[in-house]
Design a protein around this motif. Structure first.
Motif, PDB file in Angstrom:
ATOM      1  N   GLU A 261       6.269  86.539  43.672  1.00  0.00           N
ATOM      2  CA  GLU A 261       5.709  85.136  43.415  1.00  0.00           C
ATOM      3  C   GLU A 261       5.079  84.809  44.805  1.00  0.00           C
ATOM      4  OE1 GLU A 261       7.449  80.730  42.721  1.00  0.00           O
ATOM      5  OE2 GLU A 261       8.849  82.319  43.191  1.00  0.00           O
ATOM      6  N   SER A 262       4.111  84.162  44.586  1.00  0.00           N
ATOM      7  CA  SER A 262       3.240  84.029  45.860  1.00  0.00           C
ATOM      8  C   SER A 262       3.361  82.193  46.089  1.00  0.00           C
ATOM      9  CB  SER A 262       1.730  83.709  45.593  1.00  0.00           C
ATOM     10  OG  SER A 262       0.954  83.464  46.426  1.00  0.00           O
ATOM     11  N   VAL A 263       3.668  81.705  47.311  1.00  0.00           N
ATOM     12  CA  VAL A 263       3.904  80.730  47.598  1.00  0.00           C
ATOM     13  C   VAL A 263       2.864  80.021  48.675  1.00  0.00           C
ATOM     14  CG1 VAL A 263       6.323  80.921  47.393  1.00  0.00           C
ATOM     15  CG2 VAL A 263       5.401  81.267  49.711  1.00  0.00           C
ATOM     16  N   VAL A 292       3.022  85.947  50.567  1.00  0.00           N
ATOM     17  CA  VAL A 292       4.173  86.263  51.156  1.00  0.00           C
ATOM     18  C   VAL A 292       4.331  86.191  52.719  1.00  0.00           C
ATOM     19  CG1 VAL A 292       5.945  88.209  51.439  1.00  0.00           C
ATOM     20  CG2 VAL A 292       4.469  88.106  49.432  1.00  0.00           C
ATOM     21  N   GLN A 297      11.502  85.401  50.882  1.00  0.00           N
ATOM     22  CA  GLN A 297      10.724  85.844  49.874  1.00  0.00           C
ATOM     23  C   GLN A 297      11.050  87.384  49.677  1.00  0.00           C
ATOM     24  OE1 GLN A 297       6.932  83.944  51.416  1.00  0.00           O
ATOM     25  NE2 GLN A 297       6.541  84.260  49.200  1.00  0.00           N
ATOM     26  N   TRP A 301      12.900  90.059  46.623  1.00  0.00           N
ATOM     27  CA  TRP A 301      11.970  90.793  45.844  1.00  0.00           C
ATOM     28  C   TRP A 301      13.115  91.659  44.961  1.00  0.00           C
ATOM     29  CZ3 TRP A 301       8.088  93.321  49.746  1.00  0.00           C
ATOM     30  CH2 TRP A 301       7.187  92.585  49.941  1.00  0.00           C
TER      31      TRP A 301
END
Ligand code: FES
Length: 356
Positions: A261-263, A292, A297, A301
């Protein structure tokens, strides 16, 4: 080849190398193994000729043979074969006039007439002992024809007048200048360069890399997007500077796994991912481009995420091997690893430099 005989009478009975020549003799002999000393025969004969007023007497050849433990006949054979060895007395300045075709076409015959007139017959030594001459084969300076060699120097681009002047100066002990006797440097064109004169050939501007039609591009070409052929690609034009260098290929699709997931977060909240062993500045930037930014994060994973990142960043097995997940968990919880301590202490240059 003409029969070459050596002058048995003019050389007397003895010859000795000059003391200062011994060092040069040792140099040449040292180039060859003890059982191959005769390989030094040509440089030894050359040194003997220099120590014997420019020619090889029979005692000088014997001295060389004795030193190299060669039969005399073997040394005579070498000396009589190579025209660089003179077998009778010569003047203080010995002229070797090239009579081979290029020099002949450029006027060597007229130069011979000058030699005959100023010096005399071939191998005649002038009464003052200063001059003698002979005709030889090509001396390898054809591009500057016609030419002569006087002792160790070449005099090139000669005319009858310039050769006569040179001989006159040598006769009278006046300094002469070897090389081309016309307005040119070495073998460059007379009067200066006539071609390849554009400054851009030499200022580096032509070295810029041209755009090639098959260079990889980060964005699809029009042809790729529409299926229509591109306009003709530009040739020989300067390459545009890329707007921004990215560390990951935006078009690359990971073949396996699931993208993490990208934040989007405030840069002030970014973790120093380089505190994880295996992540240097380049990998940190690449991870940031994937969205990332934090230990948390990475700690979260899944195996599929690991597969995806390893595949995407082209280092299969590395994340597991370097145990990024465990390191990230420890650091996310506020703990330290041995590696993060060293990074914090500034002991890991690769975590500071642009290295991975
Ligand atoms: S032909 Fe005279 S130097 Fe070559």
């Amino acid at each position: 080849m003409a029969l070459r005989r050596f002058d048995l009478e003019a050389g007397g009975d003895t010859f000795a190398f000059k003391p200062e020549t011994e060092e040069k003799i040792a140099f040449w002999r040292n180039k060859y193994p003890a059982d191959k000393q005769r390989s030094a025969v040509i440089p030894m004969l050359w040194l003997a000729q220099k120590d014997n007023a420019g020619w090889l007497s029979e005692p000088a050849m014997r001295e060389v043979a004795d030193r190299l433990e060669m039969p005399y006949i073997r040394v005579y054979e070498v000396a009589t074969f190579y025209t660089m060895f003179r077998l009778q007395p010569v003047g203080k300045y010995h002229v070797q006039l090239c009579g081979t075709t290029p020099c002949q076409l450029r006027g060597a015959d007229k130069l011979k007439d000058v030699c005959k007139q100023e010096i005399g017959d071939i191998m005649y030594v002038t009464d003052d002992g200063r001059l003698s001459w002979e005709e030889v084969e090509c001396l390898g300076a054809c591009v500057n024809a016609p030419m002569v060699q006087i002792n160790d120097d070449y005099y090139e681009d000669l005319t009858p007048e310039t050769l006569a002047q040179i001989l006159g100066k040598l006769k009278n002990g006046v300094e002469v200048h070897p090389g081309p006797q016309v307005d040119r440097v070495n073998s460059a064109p007379q009067g200066g360069a006539t071609s390849l004169t554009e400054p851009s050939l030499f200022d580096g501007s032509r070295n810029a890399i041209a755009t090639l039609p098959n260079l990889p591009s980060a964005t699809p070409t029009e042809a790729e997007a529409t299926g229509k052929p591109d306009a003709a690609p530009p040739t020989n034009t300067k390459r545009e500077e890329p707007a921004k260098t990215t560390l990951i290929d935006a078009n690359k699709k990971a073949a396996t796994g699931a993208r993490p997931e990208s934040v989007t977060i405030d840069p002030a909240s970014y973790d120093d991912l380089k505190r994880i062993k295996g992540i240097g500045p380049k990998n940190e930037s690449a991870l940031n481009e994937l969205g990332v930014y934090t230990f948390k994060q990475i700690a979260a994973w899944t195996p599929e995420n690991v597969d995806w990142v390893e595949d995407f960043m082209s280092f299969p097995g590395r994340i597991e091997r370097e145990d990024w997940i465990a390191q990230a968990k420890t650091l996310a919880d506020g703990g330290e690893t041995e590696f993060s301590k060293r990074v914090d202490a500034g002991d890991v240059p690769s975590s500071q430099d642009d290295e991975d």
